[in-house]
Design a protein around this motif. Structure first.
Motif, PDB file in Angstrom:
ATOM      1  N   SER A 103       0.850  -1.196   0.000  1.00  0.00           N
ATOM      2  CA  SER A 103       0.000   0.000   0.000  1.00  0.00           C
ATOM      3  C   SER A 103       0.888   1.249   0.000  1.00  0.00           C
ATOM      4  O   SER A 103       2.072   1.201   0.362  1.00  0.00           O
ATOM      5  CB  SER A 103      -0.897   0.002   1.232  1.00  0.00           C
ATOM      6  OG  SER A 103      -0.101   0.170   2.380  1.00  0.00           O
ATOM      7  N   VAL A 104       0.283   2.356  -0.390  1.00  0.00           N
ATOM      8  CA  VAL A 104       0.999   3.636  -0.342  1.00  0.00           C
ATOM      9  C   VAL A 104       1.472   3.897   1.085  1.00  0.00           C
ATOM     10  O   VAL A 104       2.607   4.331   1.332  1.00  0.00           O
ATOM     11  CB  VAL A 104       0.069   4.782  -0.819  1.00  0.00           C
ATOM     12  CG1 VAL A 104       0.703   6.142  -0.562  1.00  0.00           C
ATOM     13  CG2 VAL A 104      -0.243   4.613  -2.297  1.00  0.00           C
ATOM     14  N   ALA A 105       0.590   3.566   2.057  1.00  0.00           N
ATOM     15  CA  ALA A 105       0.930   3.819   3.460  1.00  0.00           C
ATOM     16  C   ALA A 105       2.143   3.000   3.894  1.00  0.00           C
ATOM     17  O   ALA A 105       2.987   3.468   4.667  1.00  0.00           O
ATOM     18  CB  ALA A 105      -0.271   3.509   4.337  1.00  0.00           C
ATOM     19  N   ASP A 106       2.243   1.766   3.383  1.00  0.00           N
ATOM     20  CA  ASP A 106       3.389   0.916   3.700  1.00  0.00           C
ATOM     21  C   ASP A 106       4.693   1.549   3.198  1.00  0.00           C
ATOM     22  O   ASP A 106       5.689   1.652   3.920  1.00  0.00           O
ATOM     23  CB  ASP A 106       3.214  -0.423   2.973  1.00  0.00           C
ATOM     24  CG  ASP A 106       3.271  -1.594   3.924  1.00  0.00           C
ATOM     25  OD1 ASP A 106       4.051  -1.538   4.868  1.00  0.00           O
ATOM     26  OD2 ASP A 106       2.510  -2.543   3.698  1.00  0.00           O
ATOM     27  N   TRP A 107       4.664   1.939   1.922  1.00  0.00           N
ATOM     28  CA  TRP A 107       5.844   2.578   1.321  1.00  0.00           C
ATOM     29  C   TRP A 107       6.240   3.814   2.121  1.00  0.00           C
ATOM     30  O   TRP A 107       7.409   4.041   2.434  1.00  0.00           O
ATOM     31  CB  TRP A 107       5.538   3.008  -0.124  1.00  0.00           C
ATOM     32  CG  TRP A 107       5.715   1.902  -1.129  1.00  0.00           C
ATOM     33  CD1 TRP A 107       4.749   1.082  -1.616  1.00  0.00           C
ATOM     34  CD2 TRP A 107       6.943   1.491  -1.757  1.00  0.00           C
ATOM     35  NE1 TRP A 107       5.291   0.190  -2.509  1.00  0.00           N
ATOM     36  CE2 TRP A 107       6.633   0.421  -2.623  1.00  0.00           C
ATOM     37  CE3 TRP A 107       8.261   1.933  -1.679  1.00  0.00           C
ATOM     38  CZ2 TRP A 107       7.602  -0.216  -3.398  1.00  0.00           C
ATOM     39  CZ3 TRP A 107       9.229   1.297  -2.455  1.00  0.00           C
ATOM     40  CH2 TRP A 107       8.891   0.239  -3.304  1.00  0.00           C
ATOM     41  N   LYS A 108       5.223   4.592   2.466  1.00  0.00           N
ATOM     42  CA  LYS A 108       5.491   5.874   3.108  1.00  0.00           C
ATOM     43  C   LYS A 108       6.083   5.676   4.503  1.00  0.00           C
ATOM     44  O   LYS A 108       7.041   6.343   4.887  1.00  0.00           O
ATOM     45  CB  LYS A 108       4.183   6.668   3.173  1.00  0.00           C
ATOM     46  CG  LYS A 108       4.413   8.139   3.334  1.00  0.00           C
ATOM     47  CD  LYS A 108       3.156   8.926   3.088  1.00  0.00           C
ATOM     48  CE  LYS A 108       3.197  10.250   3.829  1.00  0.00           C
ATOM     49  NZ  LYS A 108       4.477  10.684   4.338  1.00  0.00           N
ATOM     50  N   TRP A 109       5.521   4.720   5.241  1.00  0.00           N
ATOM     51  CA  TRP A 109       6.017   4.475   6.600  1.00  0.00           C
ATOM     52  C   TRP A 109       7.510   4.109   6.556  1.00  0.00           C
ATOM     53  O   TRP A 109       8.334   4.698   7.266  1.00  0.00           O
ATOM     54  CB  TRP A 109       5.205   3.344   7.255  1.00  0.00           C
ATOM     55  CG  TRP A 109       5.718   2.895   8.583  1.00  0.00           C
ATOM     56  CD1 TRP A 109       6.137   3.698   9.613  1.00  0.00           C
ATOM     57  CD2 TRP A 109       5.899   1.547   9.028  1.00  0.00           C
ATOM     58  NE1 TRP A 109       6.544   2.918  10.680  1.00  0.00           N
ATOM     59  CE2 TRP A 109       6.406   1.600  10.344  1.00  0.00           C
ATOM     60  CE3 TRP A 109       5.654   0.299   8.445  1.00  0.00           C
ATOM     61  CZ2 TRP A 109       6.682   0.451  11.081  1.00  0.00           C
ATOM     62  CZ3 TRP A 109       5.919  -0.847   9.188  1.00  0.00           C
ATOM     63  CH2 TRP A 109       6.434  -0.763  10.487  1.00  0.00           C
ATOM     64  N   VAL A 110       7.844   3.140   5.694  1.00  0.00           N
ATOM     65  CA  VAL A 110       9.225   2.651   5.658  1.00  0.00           C
ATOM     66  C   VAL A 110      10.180   3.744   5.166  1.00  0.00           C
ATOM     67  O   VAL A 110      11.261   3.949   5.743  1.00  0.00           O
ATOM     68  CB  VAL A 110       9.316   1.378   4.778  1.00  0.00           C
ATOM     69  CG1 VAL A 110      10.759   0.939   4.619  1.00  0.00           C
ATOM     70  CG2 VAL A 110       8.473   0.262   5.383  1.00  0.00           C
ATOM     71  N   LEU A 111       9.783   4.458   4.112  1.00  0.00           N
ATOM     72  CA  LEU A 111      10.675   5.508   3.607  1.00  0.00           C
ATOM     73  C   LEU A 111      10.781   6.665   4.612  1.00  0.00           C
ATOM     74  O   LEU A 111      11.852   7.246   4.777  1.00  0.00           O
ATOM     75  CB  LEU A 111      10.190   6.016   2.247  1.00  0.00           C
ATOM     76  CG  LEU A 111      10.354   4.994   1.107  1.00  0.00           C
ATOM     77  CD1 LEU A 111       9.661   5.485  -0.160  1.00  0.00           C
ATOM     78  CD2 LEU A 111      11.826   4.714   0.804  1.00  0.00           C
ATOM     79  N   ASP A 112       9.680   6.974   5.291  1.00  0.00           N
ATOM     80  CA  ASP A 112       9.719   8.061   6.279  1.00  0.00           C
ATOM     81  C   ASP A 112      10.688   7.743   7.422  1.00  0.00           C
ATOM     82  O   ASP A 112      11.428   8.613   7.875  1.00  0.00           O
ATOM     83  CB  ASP A 112       8.324   8.311   6.873  1.00  0.00           C
ATOM     84  CG  ASP A 112       7.455   9.167   5.962  1.00  0.00           C
ATOM     85  OD1 ASP A 112       7.957   9.650   4.923  1.00  0.00           O
ATOM     86  OD2 ASP A 112       6.270   9.353   6.290  1.00  0.00           O
TER      87      ASP A 112
END
Ligand SMILES: NC(=O)c1ccc[n+]([C@@H]2O[C@H](COP(=O)([O-])OP(=O)(O)OC[C@H]3O[C@@H](n4cnc5c(N)ncnc54)[C@H](O)[C@@H]3O)[C@@H](O)[C@H]2O)c1
Length: 281
Positions: A103-112
């Protein structure tokens, strides 16, 4: 930086695993240590343990993904100890090990956390080190930062390797007196396979990424590899020595490093890449 005694280290992700071991190692070297982490109760425990070495030790709850939170960490460190010399940008999360689309949220959490955490660390602490003309930054990347993988984790770690090497060249070219190291662990016995404990609500797994049996096997394999990995204290010794010796690369697993040779050979010979041989085992 050869003499660490009486100086100050800041470590992110210091409530667990490698970060906790780094904090302990630097306190044993006579350093004041600011331990920071998003998990408050475990941070308190780690601070109490590390303080037993008798140097100045404080804890600061920090979300490395949040710019203001890292600003506060920098201000607290200066407030407590007047200067910062060694910075370990170490906090990290594994994210999903699922084969399906993330999910977009998954990508965002890890990259953040994994990438922006390092960027914020540079933004807040580098000016302090440059002004005093002395210091060392250790960024925790991973072997995943060198080897192929279709995941947010791999993307974040490739980016960390790239900006860490770029920072090293810049510090050298400008003769700043600031050292830089890139830690690329193989498997280390920590809690990284349980990093969903810190997953924010906004990054709750989406319906799209419901785990398949293969995903469960992948998760179990990762947990087994991590729990049977190197003790974090050994990695902490390597990090300490890299800081005092001014060494850039810190690899903890030479068998995995050999897989890099295959990658470079395929580039030099302009052939399509073969899967890394360690995946056969
Ligand atoms: N253990 C391994 O095999 C391995 C291999 C390669 C790289 N790494 C990297 O090592 C680093 C340290 O992880 P570890 O293996 O010690 O795992 P760990 O889970 O034991 O420790 C990571 C720490 O980071 C903290 N953290 C998570 N999100 C945070 C946030 N937003 N802000 C601040 N702190 C946060 C966690 O609470 C935890 O205390 C990570 O960057 C990880 O990607 C680990």
């Amino acid at each position: 930086m050869q003499d660490l005694n009486g100086k100050t280290a800041v470590v992110t992700g210091a409530a667990s695993g490698m970060g906790r071991a780094f904090a302990d190692r630097f306190a044993r070297a006579g350093m004041n240590v600011v331990l920071s982490d998003i998990e408050a109760p475990r941070l308190d425990e780690a601070v109490a343990d590390v303080a037993a070495h008798g140097t100045g030790v404080v804890g600061q709850v920090t979300d490395v993904a949040d710019a203001d939170s890292v600003d506060e960490l920098g201000a607290r460190a200066l407030d407590e100890f007047g200067a910062v010399h060694v910075v370990c940008n170490n906090a990290g999360v594994a994210g999903s090990v699922r084969g399906g689309p993330l999910s977009v949220a998954d990508w965002k959490w890890v990259l953040d956390v994994n990438l922006w955490g390092v960027i914020h660390g540079h933004r807040v602490f580098l000016p302090m080190l440059l002004e005093q003309g002395e210091g060392h930054i250790v960024n925790t990347a991973s072997m995943a930062g060198h080897l192929p993988g279709h995941s947010a984790y791999t993307a974040s770690k490739w980016a960390v390797v790239g900006i860490t090497q770029g920072l090293y060249h810049q510090m050298q070219a400008e003769r700043t007196g600031v050292g830089v190291s890139c830690l690329c662990p193989g498997f280390v016995a920590t809690e990284i396979h349980n990093s969903d404990r810190n997953r924010p609500e906004a990054a709750a797994p989406s319906a799209l990424s419901a785990p398949t049996p293969e995903d469960e096997m992948r998760r179990a394999f990762m947990a087994e590899m991590v729990t049977s990995g190197r003790p974090p204290a050994e990695v902490a010794d390597m990090v300490h020595d890299a800081v005092t010796d001014g060494r850039f690369w810190i690899f903890t697993d030479l068998a995995l490093v050999a897989a890099l040779a295959e990658k470079h050979d395929s580039i030099m010979e302009n052939r399509n890449p073969a899967p890394p041989s360690f995946l056969d085992s």
